[in-house]
Design a protein around this motif. Structure first.
Motif, PDB file in Angstrom:
ATOM      1  N   ALA A   1      -1.885   0.710  10.054  1.00  0.00           N
ATOM      2  CA  ALA A   1      -0.444   0.747  10.309  1.00  0.00           C
ATOM      3  C   ALA A   1       0.144   2.117   9.998  1.00  0.00           C
ATOM      4  O   ALA A   1      -0.094   2.684   8.928  1.00  0.00           O
ATOM      5  CB  ALA A   1       0.270  -0.329   9.483  1.00  0.00           C
ATOM      6  N   GLY A   2       0.905   2.648  10.968  1.00  0.00           N
ATOM      7  CA  GLY A   2       1.587   3.917  10.786  1.00  0.00           C
ATOM      8  C   GLY A   2       0.747   5.141  11.059  1.00  0.00           C
ATOM      9  O   GLY A   2       1.258   6.262  11.039  1.00  0.00           O
ATOM     10  N   ILE A   3      -0.560   4.962  11.331  1.00  0.00           N
ATOM     11  CA  ILE A   3      -1.471   6.083  11.576  1.00  0.00           C
ATOM     12  C   ILE A   3      -1.835   6.112  13.058  1.00  0.00           C
ATOM     13  O   ILE A   3      -2.227   5.089  13.627  1.00  0.00           O
ATOM     14  CB  ILE A   3      -2.759   5.950  10.736  1.00  0.00           C
ATOM     15  CG1 ILE A   3      -2.420   5.724   9.256  1.00  0.00           C
ATOM     16  CG2 ILE A   3      -3.634   7.177  10.929  1.00  0.00           C
ATOM     17  CD1 ILE A   3      -1.684   6.856   8.603  1.00  0.00           C
ATOM     18  N   PRO A   4      -1.731   7.269  13.737  1.00  0.00           N
ATOM     19  CA  PRO A   4      -2.062   7.323  15.169  1.00  0.00           C
ATOM     20  C   PRO A   4      -3.454   6.777  15.464  1.00  0.00           C
ATOM     21  O   PRO A   4      -4.402   6.982  14.695  1.00  0.00           O
ATOM     22  CB  PRO A   4      -1.980   8.820  15.487  1.00  0.00           C
ATOM     23  CG  PRO A   4      -1.019   9.363  14.483  1.00  0.00           C
ATOM     24  CD  PRO A   4      -1.264   8.572  13.227  1.00  0.00           C
TER      25      PRO A   4
ATOM     26  N   SER B   1       0.822  -1.205   0.000  1.00  0.00           N
ATOM     27  CA  SER B   1       0.000   0.000   0.000  1.00  0.00           C
ATOM     28  C   SER B   1       0.857   1.257   0.000  1.00  0.00           C
ATOM     29  O   SER B   1       2.022   1.249   0.376  1.00  0.00           O
ATOM     30  CB  SER B   1      -0.923   0.009   1.229  1.00  0.00           C
ATOM     31  OG  SER B   1      -0.147   0.007   2.415  1.00  0.00           O
ATOM     32  N   ARG B   2       0.208   2.343  -0.437  1.00  0.00           N
ATOM     33  CA  ARG B   2       0.820   3.675  -0.361  1.00  0.00           C
ATOM     34  C   ARG B   2       0.221   4.402   0.831  1.00  0.00           C
ATOM     35  O   ARG B   2      -1.005   4.379   1.011  1.00  0.00           O
ATOM     36  CB  ARG B   2       0.519   4.459  -1.642  1.00  0.00           C
ATOM     37  CG  ARG B   2       1.120   3.844  -2.894  1.00  0.00           C
ATOM     38  CD  ARG B   2       0.728   4.618  -4.125  1.00  0.00           C
ATOM     39  NE  ARG B   2      -0.710   4.538  -4.376  1.00  0.00           N
ATOM     40  CZ  ARG B   2      -1.265   4.874  -5.542  1.00  0.00           C
ATOM     41  NH1 ARG B   2      -0.520   5.307  -6.537  1.00  0.00           N
ATOM     42  NH2 ARG B   2      -2.573   4.784  -5.705  1.00  0.00           N
ATOM     43  N   ARG B   3       1.058   5.067   1.614  1.00  0.00           N
ATOM     44  CA  ARG B   3       0.581   5.719   2.835  1.00  0.00           C
ATOM     45  C   ARG B   3       1.099   7.145   2.953  1.00  0.00           C
ATOM     46  O   ARG B   3       2.282   7.370   3.147  1.00  0.00           O
ATOM     47  CB  ARG B   3       0.995   4.907   4.070  1.00  0.00           C
ATOM     48  CG  ARG B   3       0.332   3.553   4.048  1.00  0.00           C
ATOM     49  CD  ARG B   3       0.559   2.697   5.273  1.00  0.00           C
ATOM     50  NE  ARG B   3      -0.040   1.403   4.968  1.00  0.00           N
ATOM     51  CZ  ARG B   3      -0.959   0.788   5.691  1.00  0.00           C
ATOM     52  NH1 ARG B   3      -1.363   1.309   6.819  1.00  0.00           N
ATOM     53  NH2 ARG B   3      -1.476  -0.360   5.308  1.00  0.00           N
ATOM     54  N   ASP B   4       0.184   8.076   2.835  1.00  0.00           N
ATOM     55  CA  ASP B   4       0.455   9.464   3.201  1.00  0.00           C
ATOM     56  C   ASP B   4      -0.027   9.596   4.640  1.00  0.00           C
ATOM     57  O   ASP B   4      -1.227   9.629   4.915  1.00  0.00           O
ATOM     58  CB  ASP B   4      -0.305  10.412   2.275  1.00  0.00           C
ATOM     59  CG  ASP B   4      -0.101  11.870   2.635  1.00  0.00           C
ATOM     60  OD1 ASP B   4       0.507  12.142   3.696  1.00  0.00           O
ATOM     61  OD2 ASP B   4      -0.569  12.733   1.893  1.00  0.00           O
ATOM     62  N   ILE B   5       0.923   9.637   5.591  1.00  0.00           N
ATOM     63  CA  ILE B   5       0.586   9.542   7.012  1.00  0.00           C
ATOM     64  C   ILE B   5      -0.385  10.622   7.454  1.00  0.00           C
ATOM     65  O   ILE B   5      -1.259  10.394   8.282  1.00  0.00           O
ATOM     66  CB  ILE B   5       1.871   9.581   7.867  1.00  0.00           C
ATOM     67  CG1 ILE B   5       2.780   8.402   7.487  1.00  0.00           C
ATOM     68  CG2 ILE B   5       1.532   9.550   9.347  1.00  0.00           C
ATOM     69  CD1 ILE B   5       2.112   7.050   7.613  1.00  0.00           C
ATOM     70  N   GLY B   6      -0.274  11.827   6.897  1.00  0.00           N
ATOM     71  CA  GLY B   6      -1.289  12.838   7.131  1.00  0.00           C
ATOM     72  C   GLY B   6      -1.086  13.701   8.367  1.00  0.00           C
ATOM     73  O   GLY B   6       0.031  13.902   8.834  1.00  0.00           O
ATOM     74  N   TYR B   7      -2.199  14.171   8.966  1.00  0.00           N
ATOM     75  CA  TYR B   7      -2.133  15.219   9.984  1.00  0.00           C
ATOM     76  C   TYR B   7      -3.426  15.228  10.802  1.00  0.00           C
ATOM     77  O   TYR B   7      -4.441  14.638  10.419  1.00  0.00           O
ATOM     78  CB  TYR B   7      -1.957  16.573   9.300  1.00  0.00           C
ATOM     79  CG  TYR B   7      -3.051  16.881   8.305  1.00  0.00           C
ATOM     80  CD1 TYR B   7      -4.162  17.645   8.669  1.00  0.00           C
ATOM     81  CD2 TYR B   7      -2.985  16.379   7.001  1.00  0.00           C
ATOM     82  CE1 TYR B   7      -5.170  17.905   7.768  1.00  0.00           C
ATOM     83  CE2 TYR B   7      -3.998  16.623   6.094  1.00  0.00           C
ATOM     84  CZ  TYR B   7      -5.085  17.390   6.472  1.00  0.00           C
ATOM     85  OH  TYR B   7      -6.105  17.632   5.571  1.00  0.00           O
TER      86      TYR B   7
END
Length: 518
Positions: A108-111, A57-63
């Motif tokens: 995964a990787g996202i709060p 997958s592609r992950r833009d972790i964001g805000y």
């Protein structure tokens, strides 16, 4: 580990304490085996905790969104996650669909906070199984949505992120605990959402916000990678702006998970999500549950009348209707209250594994929880304190066993009715969305609970039957005698037999069509 003589003494003490009756002649052999196991434990201590499992997958972790982008406090995090080949493959069920994920489900990787201070710094390393399936089917995850503190409330103001405001009246709750999902859907910010339901937590917010939410058959959708509240009644399910999308999302996320201890067996069969749509309801036998209708004030009366009017429209479309009594609907709240005394303390104690499945999420979560007991929501502290104070009485009187037996009896009685009827119909919530209190006191709501928001929903968590809510009307609320109160949606709940999701979709689809102009 201690020397062998000390180990033998300790084994003897354990044998005496727990009446194991280990013969003295066997103690040396026991000591040898326990020493081997001790060495194995020492080795396991050095194993890694686990790696980030983001899959393909592609992950833009964001805000963390603020201000106008989050004016109802529906989002805890905005991001962009989809599979690597989304641009070139268009065959997935969810291709082109945006999906929100409740903040109690790991990405995964996202709060992920679960609405609690206990998890303020938690970033999971793995995707929940339902998240994997959303991505595999081409869906794009656009954010995590606000949920109640450890998913323990049906209101929408216990999250550490603040209250989630109803999109039809910002002074009222949006329902919980999947509150952010329902608001994001109602505001058309997302096509679909994945939520969880421990007693009403998908259906109440969907009802208060005018969207669609399904609590599936127990075990149809895996819970691995999800924060659980009451594992024996917890369900993961789809939410959407319309019935068709809700069915598509269910089809995408349902099915056996070998890492989950609660999913149904490997022979689980999902009907096509399209099989029920466009089908008339003529000949379907519906039981309207009398206990689900309340007339405590004019607003309750308006809700009951709106649901009955919808039933009458369905009758004219060929639905066969009979009003019946199901006393288990009222009794269910007592049963689920006892379960909170016996199950929730295990969640916040040391026995997480049976509920979280065989995945590294369990270890990630356990390692990340901060001052768990101190940071519990007030409702949970009541349940935890009561469980400790009443522990001896609960054990001696076989309270858990009696509660399980009562639950089985309730399920048996409901199943007997489903041999005669195809569906149950009743208001999703017989009360309007309560006002958000100026001084927030969730403990007061938990103890007094004047609205009893889960009263029409929690029976079906206990029995495991599929239950969907769909909007059927809007009513003008009276606010302290003022006829100019808010115009609010009314949810109608449809319930059917085990694994008969196609039946609840079929009826819900017809209601959606008949009430499109409401």
């Amino acid at each position: 580990m201690a020397n062998q003589d000390t180990i033998i003494d300790e084994i003897k003490a354990v044998s005496d304490q727990f009446t194991l009756d280990i013969p003295r002649a066997h103690l040396t052999k026991y000591a040898e085996k326990i020493s081997q196991l001790s060495n194995l434990i020492a080795e396991v201590k050095h194993w890694p905790d686990g790696e980030v499992n983001a899959g393909d997958s592609r992950r833009d972790i964001g805000y963390r969104p603020e201000n106008q982008e989050n004016d109802h406090n529906q989002w805890t995090w905005k991001c962009m996650v989809n599979r690597e080949n989304n641009d070139i493959e268009g065959c997935g069920l969810l291709t082109g669909k945006t999906v929100a994920i409740k903040d109690s489900i790991s990405v995964a990787g996202i709060p992920m906070t679960g609405g609690s201070r206990s998890l303020e710094n938690f970033i999971p390393k793995t995707d929940a199984k339902v998240v994997e399936r959303v991505l595999q089917q081409g869906g794009t995850i656009v954010g995590k949505t606000t949920c109640e503190d450890l998913c323990f409330s049906a209101y929408s103001y216990t999250s550490i992120h603040g209250p989630t405001l109803n999109p039809f009246d910002k002074t009222r709750v949006s329902g919980g605990s999947s509150s952010g999902n329902a608001v994001a859907l109602a505001l058309a910010q997302v096509d679909m959402a994945v939520g969880s339901d421990s007693g009403c937590s998908i259906r109440v917010p969907a009802s208060f916000c005018g969207c669609v939410g399904l609590k599936p058959t127990y075990g149809l959708v895996p819970i691995s990678g999800c924060l659980m509240c009451l594992p024996s009644v917890d369900h993961i399910g789809p939410m959407a702006r319309n019935v068709d999308d809700c069915g598509i999302l269910l089809h995408a996320i349902a099915g056996t998970d070998l890492l989950s201890n609660t999913t149904s067996g490997p022979n689980i069969q999902m009907h096509s999500h399209k099989s029920a749509f466009g089908t008339r309801v003529a000949g379907i036998k519906a039981a309207v549950i009398q206990e689900g209708f309340l007339y405590e004030d004019e607003n309750c009366r308006k809700i009951s009348d709106a649901v009955k009017l919808t039933v009458e429209k369905m009758r004219k479309s060929g639905l066969e209707v009979e009003f019946i009594s199901v006393p288990e609907l009222i009794e269910a709240r007592k049963v689920i209250a006892v379960l909170s005394l016996t199950e929730f303390p295990k969640i916040v104690g040391e026995n997480l594994q049976p509920y979280l499945g065989r995945s590294s999420f369990m270890l990630d979560l356990k390692n990340s929880m901060l001052d768990t007991n101190r940071n519990l929501p007030q409702e949970a502290k009541v349940a935890f304190s009561a469980s400790k104070l009443l522990e001896e009485d609960i054990k001696k009187s076989n309270i858990l066993e009696k509660t399980i037996n009562r639950t089985l009896l309730m399920a048996k009685n409901v199943n007997r009715l489903f041999s005669k009827f195809d569906v149950f119909i009743l208001p999703t919530v017989p009360y309007p969305a309560p006002k958000i209190p100026t001084i927030q006191d969730p403990l007061k709501d938990f103890i007094e609970d004047p609205a009893a928001l889960n009263v029409n929903c929690c029976l079906f968590n206990l029995t495991g039957h599929p239950a969907i809510t769909v909007n059927c009307a809007f009513i003008q609320l009276e606010d302290r005698g003022n006829m100019q109160g808010s115009r609010m949606p009314v949810g109608i709940q449809i319930v059917s037999g085990y694994m008969h999701e196609e039946m609840v979709f079929r009826v819900a689809r017809e209601i959606e069509k008949l009430t499109a102009d409401c």
